[in-house]
Design a protein around this motif. Structure first.
Motif, mmCIF file in Angstrom:
data_model
loop_
_atom_site.group_PDB
_atom_site.id
_atom_site.type_symbol
_atom_site.label_atom_id
_atom_site.label_comp_id
_atom_site.label_asym_id
_atom_site.label_seq_id
_atom_site.Cartn_x
_atom_site.Cartn_y
_atom_site.Cartn_z
ATOM 1 N N ILE A 15 28.829 50.959 85.303
ATOM 2 C CA ILE A 15 29.776 51.986 85.743
ATOM 3 C C ILE A 15 30.667 51.453 86.864
ATOM 4 C CG2 ILE A 15 29.963 54.218 86.910
ATOM 5 C CD1 ILE A 15 27.437 55.057 85.325
ATOM 6 N N VAL A 16 30.057 50.773 87.834
ATOM 7 C CA VAL A 16 30.827 50.210 88.950
ATOM 8 C C VAL A 16 31.819 49.171 88.436
ATOM 9 C CG1 VAL A 16 30.645 48.806 91.049
ATOM 10 C CG2 VAL A 16 29.059 50.706 90.680
ATOM 11 N N ASN A 17 31.423 48.339 87.498
ATOM 12 C CA ASN A 17 32.329 47.334 86.936
ATOM 13 C C ASN A 17 33.494 47.993 86.191
ATOM 14 O OD1 ASN A 17 30.933 45.136 87.940
ATOM 15 N ND2 ASN A 17 29.657 44.920 86.100
ATOM 16 N N ARG A 18 33.229 49.053 85.465
ATOM 17 C CA ARG A 18 34.299 49.758 84.741
ATOM 18 C C ARG A 18 35.277 50.423 85.716
ATOM 19 N NH1 ARG A 18 32.100 52.454 79.204
ATOM 20 N NH2 ARG A 18 30.929 50.655 78.479
ATOM 21 N N ILE A 19 34.739 51.025 86.779
ATOM 22 C CA ILE A 19 35.612 51.647 87.788
ATOM 23 C C ILE A 19 36.472 50.576 88.457
ATOM 24 C CG2 ILE A 19 35.632 52.827 90.017
ATOM 25 C CD1 ILE A 19 33.169 54.399 89.038
ATOM 26 N N GLY A 20 35.872 49.451 88.784
ATOM 27 C CA GLY A 20 36.626 48.350 89.388
ATOM 28 C C GLY A 20 37.723 47.843 88.464
ATOM 29 N N ALA A 21 37.417 47.711 87.167
ATOM 30 C CA ALA A 21 38.422 47.266 86.202
ATOM 31 C C ALA A 21 39.557 48.283 86.086
ATOM 32 C CB ALA A 21 37.770 47.029 84.840
ATOM 33 N N ALA A 22 39.211 49.566 86.119
ATOM 34 C CA ALA A 22 40.239 50.611 86.048
ATOM 35 C C ALA A 22 41.140 50.560 87.278
ATOM 36 C CB ALA A 22 39.583 51.980 85.916
#
Length: 85
Positions: A15-22
Motif C-alpha cells: 500500500i505504501v509503495n502504491r501511494i508513493g508511486a501515485a
C-alpha cells in the motif's frame, strides 16, 4: 509458512509503495503542467532592442529644457519663478 503479521506487513508495504508511486506520478503531471504554463518565462530573451542605439542620450541642459518646456537660457533674469516649490 507465513505468519499473519508478515502477511499484513507485506500488504502494508504494498500500500505504501502504491501511494508513493501515485504521488510521484502526480508530481510529474504537475511539473509538466507548470512547464507548459510558464514556458514563455523559460525561453531565451530576445535580442536587446535596437531602439536604445538610435536614441541619443540627452545632456542635462536638454533635460531641464524639456522638463520645464522652456529654454532656461531664454528666460528673463528679472522674473521670479516658482518651479522649485
Amino acid at each position: 509458512m507465513r505468519t499473519a503479521s508478515s502477511v499484513s506487513a507485506e500488504k502494508f508495504r504494498d500500500i505504501v509503495n502504491r501511494i508513493g508511486a501515485a504521488f510521484r506520478a502526480q508530481r510529474e503531471i504537475d511539473a509538466q503542467r507548470m512547464l507548459q504554463r510558464y514556458r514563455h518565462l523559460l525561453e531565451q530573451p530576445p535580442e536587446i532592442s535596437r531602439l536604445n542605439e538610435i536614441i541619443p542620450v540627452s545632456s542635462e541642459e536638454d533635460t531641464s529644457r524639456n522638463a520645464n518646456r522652456v529654454d532656461p537660457l531664454a528666460r528673463a533674469t528679472g522674473h521670479a519663478t516658482f518651479e522649485r516649490a
